[in-house]
Scaffold this motif. Sequence first.
Motif, short mmCIF file in Angstrom:
data_model
loop_
_atom_site.label_atom_id
_atom_site.label_comp_id
_atom_site.label_asym_id
_atom_site.label_seq_id
_atom_site.Cartn_x
_atom_site.Cartn_y
_atom_site.Cartn_z
N ASN A 92 44.30 33.00 35.71
CA ASN A 92 45.01 33.83 35.09
C ASN A 92 45.45 35.53 35.31
OD1 ASN A 92 47.49 33.40 33.31
ND2 ASN A 92 46.47 34.30 32.45
N MET A 93 43.59 35.20 34.51
CA MET A 93 43.10 36.60 34.44
C MET A 93 43.80 37.45 35.81
SD MET A 93 43.26 37.08 30.96
CE MET A 93 42.12 38.40 31.27
N VAL A 94 43.32 36.96 36.84
CA VAL A 94 43.16 37.14 38.16
C VAL A 94 44.87 38.01 38.08
CG1 VAL A 94 43.10 36.59 40.90
CG2 VAL A 94 41.47 36.24 39.25
N TYR A 95 45.94 36.73 37.57
CA TYR A 95 47.11 37.08 38.20
C TYR A 95 47.38 38.27 36.96
CZ TYR A 95 51.96 36.39 36.52
OH TYR A 95 53.28 36.72 36.90
N ARG A 96 46.96 38.28 35.17
CA ARG A 96 47.63 39.96 34.81
C ARG A 96 46.54 41.06 35.48
NH1 ARG A 96 51.09 36.76 31.91
NH2 ARG A 96 50.25 34.95 31.03
N ILE A 97 45.05 40.68 35.82
CA ILE A 97 44.99 41.43 36.62
C ILE A 97 46.20 42.35 37.60
CG2 ILE A 97 42.87 43.07 38.03
CD1 ILE A 97 40.90 40.72 36.03
N GLY A 98 46.20 41.46 37.99
CA GLY A 98 47.21 42.33 39.15
C GLY A 98 47.02 41.80 40.81
N PHE A 99 46.00 41.39 40.91
CA PHE A 99 45.79 40.77 42.27
C PHE A 99 46.00 40.11 42.93
CE2 PHE A 99 40.46 41.10 40.65
CZ PHE A 99 40.83 42.83 41.74
N ALA A 100 47.29 39.07 42.56
CA ALA A 100 48.07 38.13 43.03
C ALA A 100 49.97 38.53 41.81
CB ALA A 100 47.60 36.80 42.65
N SER A 136 36.70 41.24 39.77
CA SER A 136 36.37 42.13 40.58
C SER A 136 36.46 41.25 42.08
CB SER A 136 35.65 42.75 41.42
OG SER A 136 34.31 41.95 41.56
N LEU A 137 37.27 41.66 43.28
CA LEU A 137 37.69 41.68 44.52
C LEU A 137 36.81 41.66 45.43
CD1 LEU A 137 40.85 39.99 45.72
CD2 LEU A 137 40.87 42.71 46.65
N ARG A 138 36.25 40.96 46.13
CA ARG A 138 34.81 40.82 47.25
C ARG A 138 35.34 41.67 48.15
NH1 ARG A 138 34.69 36.04 51.31
NH2 ARG A 138 36.79 36.32 52.85
N GLU A 139 33.88 42.40 48.35
CA GLU A 139 34.36 44.36 49.66
C GLU A 139 35.48 43.71 50.40
OE1 GLU A 139 31.05 47.01 50.92
OE2 GLU A 139 30.86 46.20 49.13
N LYS A 140 35.41 42.82 51.46
CA LYS A 140 36.06 42.84 52.80
C LYS A 140 37.15 42.65 52.16
CE LYS A 140 35.92 39.34 56.26
NZ LYS A 140 35.69 37.81 56.91
N SER A 141 37.80 41.66 50.97
CA SER A 141 38.74 40.87 50.76
C SER A 141 40.29 42.52 50.38
CB SER A 141 39.75 40.00 49.73
OG SER A 141 38.91 38.62 49.78
N SER A 150 49.22 44.27 45.95
CA SER A 150 50.02 43.43 45.29
C SER A 150 49.37 44.68 43.33
CB SER A 150 49.49 42.18 45.12
OG SER A 150 49.32 41.45 43.81
N PHE A 151 47.74 44.66 44.10
CA PHE A 151 47.12 45.63 42.87
C PHE A 151 47.19 46.80 42.22
CE2 PHE A 151 43.31 47.57 41.73
CZ PHE A 151 43.13 46.87 40.21
N LEU A 152 47.80 47.44 43.45
CA LEU A 152 48.17 48.96 43.04
C LEU A 152 49.56 49.37 43.04
CD1 LEU A 152 45.69 50.27 46.52
CD2 LEU A 152 45.51 50.30 44.03
#
Length: 197
Positions: A92-100, A136-141, A150-152
Motif C-alpha cells: 500500500n505504501m508503494v502505491y501511496r508513494i506513487g511507484f504504482a 525506495s526503488l532499486r537502481e535498475k528499476s 507513474s512516479f514522476l
Amino acid sequence: MATRRNPRFKECRRLGVNVCGHPKAMNRANDPAFKKTKKTSEYGKQLCEKQKVKAYYGILERQLRRYYDIASRKEGKTGENLIVELETRLDNMVYRIGFANSTRMARQLVSHGHIRVDGKKVNIPSFQLKVGQVVSLREKSQKNEQIKASFLNGNRRPLDYIEVTEDNFSGKLVMIPKREEIPVEINEQLVVEFYSK
C-alpha cells in the motif's frame, strides 16, 4: 500466493466507491442498470463496508480477519487500528508513494523484487512498515519507463504521513497516519460490528 483477480470496475460500481483508484472506474455508475431498488439491511451495510476494505487494500478474507485480530488487541479504537495497520503495509505504501498506479501493480513490484526498505530487498507485500523506514526503488528499476512515469507524472495525492523524494526515487513513513488523513471511504465501525458478532 493468492491474489484478488475479480473485475475491478464492476466491483467499484457494486460498492459505490472508486476502490481501485482508476479515473474511469465510476464512469457507468449512474446508469439505470446499476441503480439499487431494494433497501439494504443492517447486515448488508456491514458486509458492504467489509468488502470495501478488502477491495481498497487488495487482501482476502483470511488476511482481513488476521488484521482485525491484531487491531482488536491494540489500545484505542479497533476500527481505526485496523485501517492504520492496512495503510502501513508495504504494498500500500508503494502505491501511496506513487511507484504504482494501482494496488495490484504495487503488489507486483514488491513481489518481483523492485522495492527496497532501508536499502534492503523486501519482496513480501504484507511487510509492516515502521515510522522512519525509507521505501525506495532499486537502481535498475529506476530506468523502467512505466514505473518512472507513474512516479514522476502520477496523480498521487500529498499525504502528511509520507515524505516523497523524487531525486532518489524514495518515500519515507514519517509518522503513524491518523484515521482522518487516510484517503479511503470506509465506515470502519460497521466492519468492527460485522466481526464482533
